[in-house]
Design a protein around this motif. Sequence first.
Motif, mmCIF file in Angstrom:
data_model
loop_
_atom_site.group_PDB
_atom_site.id
_atom_site.type_symbol
_atom_site.label_atom_id
_atom_site.label_comp_id
_atom_site.label_asym_id
_atom_site.label_seq_id
_atom_site.Cartn_x
_atom_site.Cartn_y
_atom_site.Cartn_z
ATOM 1 N N ILE A 116 0.863 -1.192 0.000
ATOM 2 C CA ILE A 116 0.000 0.000 0.000
ATOM 3 C C ILE A 116 0.893 1.234 0.000
ATOM 4 O O ILE A 116 1.850 1.319 0.766
ATOM 5 N N SER A 117 0.581 2.184 -0.871
ATOM 6 C CA SER A 117 1.395 3.400 -0.919
ATOM 7 C C SER A 117 0.573 4.676 -0.783
ATOM 8 O O SER A 117 1.136 5.747 -0.575
ATOM 9 N N HIS A 118 -0.749 4.602 -0.906
ATOM 10 C CA HIS A 118 -1.614 5.768 -0.709
ATOM 11 C C HIS A 118 -3.033 5.256 -0.484
ATOM 12 O O HIS A 118 -3.388 4.155 -0.893
ATOM 13 N N VAL A 119 -3.846 6.071 0.206
ATOM 14 C CA VAL A 119 -5.125 5.593 0.737
ATOM 15 C C VAL A 119 -6.253 6.553 0.372
ATOM 16 O O VAL A 119 -6.071 7.778 0.382
ATOM 17 N N LEU A 120 -7.413 5.976 0.053
ATOM 18 C CA LEU A 120 -8.652 6.750 -0.105
ATOM 19 C C LEU A 120 -9.520 6.536 1.127
ATOM 20 O O LEU A 120 -9.720 5.400 1.564
ATOM 21 N N MET A 121 -10.021 7.627 1.677
ATOM 22 C CA MET A 121 -10.936 7.580 2.813
ATOM 23 C C MET A 121 -12.160 8.416 2.470
ATOM 24 O O MET A 121 -12.039 9.558 2.005
ATOM 25 N N PRO A 142 -7.059 15.692 -10.074
ATOM 26 C CA PRO A 142 -5.923 16.419 -9.487
ATOM 27 C C PRO A 142 -5.753 16.171 -7.998
ATOM 28 O O PRO A 142 -4.626 16.107 -7.499
ATOM 29 N N PHE A 143 -6.853 15.998 -7.264
ATOM 30 C CA PHE A 143 -6.725 15.698 -5.834
ATOM 31 C C PHE A 143 -6.022 14.359 -5.631
ATOM 32 O O PHE A 143 -5.084 14.232 -4.835
ATOM 33 N N LEU A 144 -6.482 13.340 -6.346
ATOM 34 C CA LEU A 144 -5.894 12.017 -6.194
ATOM 35 C C LEU A 144 -4.434 12.006 -6.614
ATOM 36 O O LEU A 144 -3.593 11.363 -5.963
ATOM 37 N N GLU A 145 -4.109 12.716 -7.677
ATOM 38 C CA GLU A 145 -2.716 12.730 -8.147
ATOM 39 C C GLU A 145 -1.787 13.396 -7.149
ATOM 40 O O GLU A 145 -0.664 12.934 -6.920
ATOM 41 N N GLN A 146 -2.231 14.494 -6.536
ATOM 42 C CA GLN A 146 -1.388 15.160 -5.547
ATOM 43 C C GLN A 146 -1.232 14.322 -4.278
ATOM 44 O O GLN A 146 -0.152 14.277 -3.678
ATOM 45 N N VAL A 147 -2.300 13.645 -3.861
ATOM 46 C CA VAL A 147 -2.206 12.779 -2.681
ATOM 47 C C VAL A 147 -1.277 11.604 -2.974
ATOM 48 O O VAL A 147 -0.448 11.225 -2.137
ATOM 49 N N ARG A 182 -19.118 6.873 -7.655
ATOM 50 C CA ARG A 182 -18.689 5.807 -8.571
ATOM 51 C C ARG A 182 -17.421 6.212 -9.315
ATOM 52 O O ARG A 182 -16.486 5.413 -9.464
ATOM 53 N N LYS A 183 -17.392 7.452 -9.783
ATOM 54 C CA LYS A 183 -16.215 7.943 -10.514
ATOM 55 C C LYS A 183 -14.992 8.013 -9.595
ATOM 56 O O LYS A 183 -13.881 7.615 -9.978
ATOM 57 N N LEU A 184 -15.185 8.528 -8.383
ATOM 58 C CA LEU A 184 -14.088 8.629 -7.415
ATOM 59 C C LEU A 184 -13.481 7.252 -7.144
ATOM 60 O O LEU A 184 -12.259 7.078 -7.177
ATOM 61 N N VAL A 185 -14.325 6.264 -6.882
ATOM 62 C CA VAL A 185 -13.833 4.923 -6.565
ATOM 63 C C VAL A 185 -13.108 4.325 -7.763
ATOM 64 O O VAL A 185 -12.031 3.719 -7.627
ATOM 65 N N ALA A 186 -13.661 4.507 -8.959
ATOM 66 C CA ALA A 186 -13.028 3.950 -10.159
ATOM 67 C C ALA A 186 -11.664 4.580 -10.413
ATOM 68 O O ALA A 186 -10.686 3.889 -10.720
ATOM 69 N N GLU A 187 -11.572 5.906 -10.282
ATOM 70 C CA GLU A 187 -10.290 6.577 -10.528
ATOM 71 C C GLU A 187 -9.278 6.240 -9.437
ATOM 72 O O GLU A 187 -8.080 6.088 -9.711
ATOM 73 N N ALA A 188 -9.751 6.128 -8.194
ATOM 74 C CA ALA A 188 -8.840 5.763 -7.107
ATOM 75 C C ALA A 188 -8.287 4.361 -7.321
ATOM 76 O O ALA A 188 -7.094 4.105 -7.100
ATOM 77 N N ARG A 189 -9.133 3.443 -7.751
ATOM 78 C CA ARG A 189 -8.639 2.088 -8.048
ATOM 79 C C ARG A 189 -7.613 2.122 -9.175
ATOM 80 O O ARG A 189 -6.587 1.444 -9.110
ATOM 81 N N GLN A 190 -7.891 2.910 -10.200
ATOM 82 C CA GLN A 190 -6.977 3.007 -11.325
ATOM 83 C C GLN A 190 -5.614 3.520 -10.897
ATOM 84 O O GLN A 190 -4.578 3.101 -11.430
ATOM 85 N N LEU A 191 -5.583 4.427 -9.912
ATOM 86 C CA LEU A 191 -4.333 5.010 -9.426
ATOM 87 C C LEU A 191 -3.714 4.223 -8.273
ATOM 88 O O LEU A 191 -2.725 4.665 -7.686
#
Length: 565
Positions: free
Chosen positions: A272-277, A450-455, A482-491
């Motif tokens: 694990i290198s970064h987390v979505l909450m 951009p939020f996910l990329e910076q985190v 749905r979009k947030l979860v999909a993009e977070a999984r992709q990253l």
Amino acid sequence: MTNLAKIAVLRDREAISKLQSFGLNAFGLYVGEVLAHAGMSFVELHDAGEAETCGCDVIVAAACAEDDRTVKHLTAYMESGGIVISCAGLNKLGGKLGYAKAEEVAVGYADLGNSGSENTPLRFLGATPWRPVLADRTIPSAEKGSIFRDRQDGAFEGAALQIFPVGNGRLYRWSVDIWNTIVHLQQGNGPVLEDGAPASDGTGALNDNILKADDQAAVDWELDRKITDTGMPYFAYPYADLWREAFLGSLLEAIVADGKTLPFIGYYPDGISHVLMVSHDSDQNKDQYAEATLELLAEVGLNTTWCMLEPGYGKPIYERVKEAGHELAFHFNGLETQKGIWSEEEFARQLQWLKDAAELESVTSNKNHYTRFEGWGELFEWCERNGIAADQTRGPSKKGNVGMLFGTSHPYFPIAWANDGNRMYDVLEMSFLTQDLELSTLSDNSVIRPFLEQVKRVRGVAHFLYHQVHIHNWEAVRNSIRKLVAEARQLGFDFWTGKKVNDWERYRRSLKAGVGEDGSIRLDGPSSDYDIVVYIPAISSATGDFGSETVEWYGIACYKKVLRI
């Protein structure tokens, strides 16, 4: 491996006491929190006289007196081969090197000269550059980066970091007050006593007669925001996290340059290198809102943190939330216009209501309704005294101040004001980035990437807030999740609740990386089922076998070792 560096933090008790006696903060003490979060071990010195006998390779001068005695002891320590690191201090020592402090810079930006597209000018809140005053001054062995007054394109004020030879040792002196900068970015310019200044473009009306966390944000409406392709403004950069990285990089660079290393513990378990909450606030408290949220979360495979506002949901909803693996948390209401009261007694009463209603023995997390906030640290004191381990209140309340409003995506322990001894509060803060995307009054989905990329850039926690009422009422909000979860999984994000962030962060801080008699890396601390990652800065003279591949941390090549206790 025998070339392990020993780090000390100098916290001169008399100097700290003197500052606090005048109501001044000793925010240099925050270096301890930065090192602890980085998983780096250190010892404390409480008097400059301990420098010469401490047996340490590096002393971080966090808080010390500007007097001849301090100069004498630190100079002797460096002359014998020690390294001292200071952030905007040790001006008395500058005189011995042929320098005097120049006019202080209250606000500015530092270009640290990093290569590539990630070279972000970093906002700072206080700098004291040095100017040469003697012809035979000591010439720095290196100067790195530049600082500019007021703006990214403002007047040049000097180097960001200067490295001076002192006998057989070195002085690493940052012009920037990194500790003051991190603290004020994360916790605000000062106590919240009145409304903040609104944005001139109408997107951030902080003057709403509600005292909130964002009334004392230390970023600039004009200089620190970017605009998405759909016209959404947002605070773009995790300045506090990037300053942490800059300091830690200079620390490790100094150690490695002397042929030594310092094992440190990774931010997350292996893999694990970064987390979505994701968290929710139960405003309006209708069971059908909760049911719609449960259905959506099951669909996308996401466990979240549910912050409950009195009077809450029906008891069967709480059981379903718990059974689904979500966290039940507290949503303290101190908003007077909704019959809330800003007081510890009311905080405790509402918390007890939640425990009774949801049949909870304990509650880990809190987030205040409307991000309601007053003063500097009383909320953290209430959390401490009432058993709340983590807070999530510090986040944006307006469309135009979403993003890195408080400069960080990392969980951290806040520091108290001078009147409480600048102690560390035992409450883990987890600021959030935005709430309820795709509502007309708030931002849209264009900020997600951009939020996910910076985190991801800083290996942080991307914390998004969505209210159950809006999840129920708006397909656009459901699609946003749905979009947030999909993009977070992709990253490559892993999905955690606030309780999991808190429990892990506290556990990893209980660990200490060391070296066994055979030279192998070991871990001391409580056992767990986690695969713990230890990073070892690479040195050419290392004798331990840590594998041939290295990864980069804080700009330094490091070996990776995975251990389990």
